[in-house]
Design a protein around this motif. Structure first.
Motif, mmCIF file in Angstrom:
data_model
loop_
_atom_site.group_PDB
_atom_site.id
_atom_site.type_symbol
_atom_site.label_atom_id
_atom_site.label_comp_id
_atom_site.label_asym_id
_atom_site.label_seq_id
_atom_site.Cartn_x
_atom_site.Cartn_y
_atom_site.Cartn_z
ATOM 1 N N SER A 173 -19.274 30.644 32.559
ATOM 2 C CA SER A 173 -18.406 31.577 33.283
ATOM 3 C C SER A 173 -17.199 30.896 33.926
ATOM 4 C CB SER A 173 -19.213 32.312 34.359
ATOM 5 O OG SER A 173 -19.769 31.394 35.293
ATOM 6 N N PHE A 174 -17.268 29.571 34.143
ATOM 7 C CA PHE A 174 -16.177 28.835 34.786
ATOM 8 C C PHE A 174 -15.418 27.985 33.768
ATOM 9 C CE2 PHE A 174 -17.906 28.370 39.427
ATOM 10 C CZ PHE A 174 -17.900 29.742 39.548
ATOM 11 N N ARG A 175 -14.136 27.852 34.020
ATOM 12 C CA ARG A 175 -13.367 26.845 33.308
ATOM 13 C C ARG A 175 -13.762 25.452 33.823
ATOM 14 N NH1 ARG A 175 -9.381 30.201 34.933
ATOM 15 N NH2 ARG A 175 -7.771 30.935 33.973
ATOM 16 N N GLU A 176 -13.431 24.437 33.035
ATOM 17 C CA GLU A 176 -13.665 23.072 33.497
ATOM 18 C C GLU A 176 -12.442 22.619 34.301
ATOM 19 O OE1 GLU A 176 -15.274 20.082 31.000
ATOM 20 O OE2 GLU A 176 -16.278 21.527 29.696
ATOM 21 N N ALA A 209 -27.023 34.439 47.278
ATOM 22 C CA ALA A 209 -25.891 34.354 46.348
ATOM 23 C C ALA A 209 -26.427 33.855 45.011
ATOM 24 C CB ALA A 209 -24.824 33.422 46.895
ATOM 25 N N ASN A 210 -26.401 34.689 43.998
ATOM 26 C CA ASN A 210 -27.098 34.379 42.749
ATOM 27 C C ASN A 210 -26.225 33.753 41.678
ATOM 28 O OD1 ASN A 210 -29.601 35.462 43.707
ATOM 29 N ND2 ASN A 210 -28.788 37.517 43.371
ATOM 30 N N THR A 211 -25.027 34.271 41.472
ATOM 31 C CA THR A 211 -24.174 33.752 40.403
ATOM 32 C C THR A 211 -23.362 32.570 40.919
ATOM 33 O OG1 THR A 211 -22.235 35.117 40.903
ATOM 34 C CG2 THR A 211 -23.976 36.112 39.546
ATOM 35 N N PRO A 212 -22.864 31.724 40.016
ATOM 36 C CA PRO A 212 -22.002 30.614 40.456
ATOM 37 C C PRO A 212 -20.787 31.099 41.244
ATOM 38 C CG PRO A 212 -22.724 30.219 38.220
ATOM 39 C CD PRO A 212 -23.189 31.610 38.567
ATOM 40 N N LEU A 213 -20.179 32.213 40.840
ATOM 41 C CA LEU A 213 -19.022 32.722 41.577
ATOM 42 C C LEU A 213 -19.424 33.176 42.965
ATOM 43 C CD1 LEU A 213 -16.041 33.405 41.698
ATOM 44 C CD2 LEU A 213 -16.593 35.674 40.749
ATOM 45 N N ASP A 214 -20.541 33.865 43.076
ATOM 46 C CA ASP A 214 -21.018 34.287 44.400
ATOM 47 C C ASP A 214 -21.267 33.076 45.290
ATOM 48 O OD1 ASP A 214 -20.919 36.954 43.730
ATOM 49 O OD2 ASP A 214 -23.057 37.103 43.221
ATOM 50 N N ARG A 215 -21.854 32.030 44.710
ATOM 51 C CA ARG A 215 -22.146 30.828 45.492
ATOM 52 C C ARG A 215 -20.857 30.113 45.886
ATOM 53 N NH1 ARG A 215 -26.361 30.393 41.699
ATOM 54 N NH2 ARG A 215 -25.330 28.714 40.547
ATOM 55 N N LEU A 216 -19.889 30.085 44.984
ATOM 56 C CA LEU A 216 -18.619 29.422 45.307
ATOM 57 C C LEU A 216 -17.899 30.148 46.439
ATOM 58 C CD1 LEU A 216 -16.591 27.192 44.553
ATOM 59 C CD2 LEU A 216 -15.515 28.837 42.992
ATOM 60 N N LEU A 217 -17.836 31.472 46.357
ATOM 61 C CA LEU A 217 -17.180 32.234 47.417
ATOM 62 C C LEU A 217 -17.953 32.120 48.730
ATOM 63 C CD1 LEU A 217 -16.070 35.460 45.493
ATOM 64 C CD2 LEU A 217 -14.769 33.368 45.948
ATOM 65 N N ALA A 218 -19.284 32.089 48.662
ATOM 66 C CA ALA A 218 -20.098 31.918 49.870
ATOM 67 C C ALA A 218 -19.850 30.542 50.486
ATOM 68 C CB ALA A 218 -21.578 32.100 49.540
ATOM 69 N N LEU A 219 -19.689 29.531 49.636
ATOM 70 C CA LEU A 219 -19.392 28.184 50.129
ATOM 71 C C LEU A 219 -18.062 28.170 50.872
ATOM 72 C CD1 LEU A 219 -19.986 25.060 50.100
ATOM 73 C CD2 LEU A 219 -18.590 24.984 48.020
ATOM 74 N N PHE A 220 -17.019 28.729 50.263
ATOM 75 C CA PHE A 220 -15.705 28.753 50.911
ATOM 76 C C PHE A 220 -15.749 29.570 52.201
ATOM 77 C CE2 PHE A 220 -13.446 28.080 46.573
ATOM 78 C CZ PHE A 220 -13.646 26.717 46.687
ATOM 79 N N ARG A 275 -9.171 35.080 54.272
ATOM 80 C CA ARG A 275 -10.354 34.971 53.412
ATOM 81 C C ARG A 275 -10.087 35.633 52.046
ATOM 82 N NH1 ARG A 275 -15.232 34.217 55.499
ATOM 83 N NH2 ARG A 275 -14.681 35.275 57.448
ATOM 84 N N ALA A 276 -9.400 36.772 52.077
ATOM 85 C CA ALA A 276 -9.089 37.472 50.832
ATOM 86 C C ALA A 276 -8.206 36.619 49.926
ATOM 87 C CB ALA A 276 -8.412 38.802 51.139
ATOM 88 N N VAL A 277 -7.256 35.906 50.521
ATOM 89 C CA VAL A 277 -6.387 35.021 49.736
ATOM 90 C C VAL A 277 -7.199 33.895 49.110
ATOM 91 C CG1 VAL A 277 -4.495 33.352 49.883
ATOM 92 C CG2 VAL A 277 -4.314 35.554 51.065
ATOM 93 N N VAL A 278 -8.107 33.314 49.872
ATOM 94 C CA VAL A 278 -8.960 32.242 49.354
ATOM 95 C C VAL A 278 -9.778 32.755 48.167
ATOM 96 C CG1 VAL A 278 -10.921 30.719 49.869
ATOM 97 C CG2 VAL A 278 -9.078 31.002 51.543
ATOM 98 N N HIS A 279 -10.349 33.949 48.301
ATOM 99 C CA HIS A 279 -11.148 34.516 47.219
ATOM 100 C C HIS A 279 -10.291 34.738 45.971
ATOM 101 C CE1 HIS A 279 -14.793 36.217 49.665
ATOM 102 N NE2 HIS A 279 -14.445 34.990 50.041
ATOM 103 N N GLN A 280 -9.105 35.264 46.164
ATOM 104 C CA GLN A 280 -8.216 35.522 45.032
ATOM 105 C C GLN A 280 -7.863 34.225 44.314
ATOM 106 O OE1 GLN A 280 -4.936 37.574 46.844
ATOM 107 N NE2 GLN A 280 -6.116 39.451 47.224
ATOM 108 N N GLN A 281 -7.574 33.201 45.070
ATOM 109 C CA GLN A 281 -7.242 31.904 44.476
ATOM 110 C C GLN A 281 -8.437 31.355 43.701
ATOM 111 O OE1 GLN A 281 -6.123 29.803 48.060
ATOM 112 N NE2 GLN A 281 -3.943 29.953 47.572
ATOM 113 N N ALA A 282 -9.610 31.420 44.285
ATOM 114 C CA ALA A 282 -10.796 30.871 43.634
ATOM 115 C C ALA A 282 -11.092 31.583 42.316
ATOM 116 C CB ALA A 282 -11.998 30.976 44.565
ATOM 117 N N VAL A 283 -11.046 32.908 42.341
ATOM 118 C CA VAL A 283 -11.308 33.685 41.126
ATOM 119 C C VAL A 283 -10.280 33.357 40.047
ATOM 120 C CG1 VAL A 283 -11.329 36.015 40.164
ATOM 121 C CG2 VAL A 283 -12.504 35.547 42.319
#
Length: 235
Positions: free
Chosen positions: A177-180, A112-123, A222-230
């Protein structure tokens, strides 16, 4: 789990008599300590598995060493041989949960290379870990509701999980790429959903029961979690 543990202990006791066969075969002096160590490790592991089951079912305050011993099929003094008291046993159980979860997260985040990829992989890793180890989900939820077992250090063992989340969010903010968004807002609003998903499966009434491990149900959640995170973290 209790039946499986009892069968394990029967096998251990049977194994302990292997040196007294009718042929008069005996373990050598060099082999005996190794065999005893193996049996001791298996007994300790069985105690920890049983303790996780008991703590998840009734909580820290109500759990008794006698209950754990009954699940394993041994006597209470045998538990005290490995763990001096209930607090020490509970500490080992919680430590094992968060150590295993961190290791699982580390493995799942490979590639998982990008911060978003890593965040979704973590969840995803947290969700899958808890689905396949529901006793861990119930214990973590009990810790949230009653921090008594942790005393003055409620994150003694869970700090690694919090740092995993904080590190990913910080890297996303740093690269722009992320908000604070405070990590604890993400933890309480999105990540905590995995606990409720696992623990609420049979707690919402007969018409609302579901199997957390069902592939279709799990994929939908899982799809709902991803949508919320994004929606929350991306600029």
């Amino acid at each position: 789990m209790g039946l499986a543990l009892r069968e394990t202990m029967k096998a251990l006791r049977a194994g302990g008599l292997a040196g007294h066969s009718i042929e008069g075969i005996r373990l050598s002096n060099a082999t005996r300590p190794v065999a005893r160590q193996a049996r001791g490790d298996a007994t300790r592991s069985a105690i920890l598995s049983a303790a996780e089951e008991v703590f998840a079912e009734v909580g820290y305050a109500a759990a008794r060493l006698e209950d754990v011993a009954q699940v394993v099929g041994i006597r209470r003094p045998s538990i005290v041989y490995y763990f001096p008291g209930k607090q020490q046993l509970y500490d080992e159980v919680e430590a094992d949960i968060f150590t295993a979860m961190h290791q699982f997260v580390t493995e799942r985040m490979q590639g998982a290379n990008t911060p978003l990829d890593r965040l979704l992989a973590l969840f995803d890793a947290w969700l899958d870990f808890l689905v396949h180890r529901p006793t861990a989900a119930r214990i973590i939820q009990r810790v949230v509701a009653d921090p008594t077992p942790r005393g003055e250090d409620p994150v003694q063992f869970s700090d690694t999980a919090l740092r995993d989340l904080e590190g990913i969010l910080a890297s996303g903010v740093a690269e722009g790429s992320f908000r604070e968004v405070p990590a604890m807002h993400i933890l309480n609003s999105i990540a905590a959903g995995a606990l409720f998903y696992v623990c609420n499966a049979n707690q919402l009434g007969a018409g609302r029961r579901y199997d957390p491990a069902d592939p279709a149900t799990l994929a939908s959640f899982r799809a709902v979690v991803h949508q919320q995170a994004v929606a929350v973290v991306l600029k």
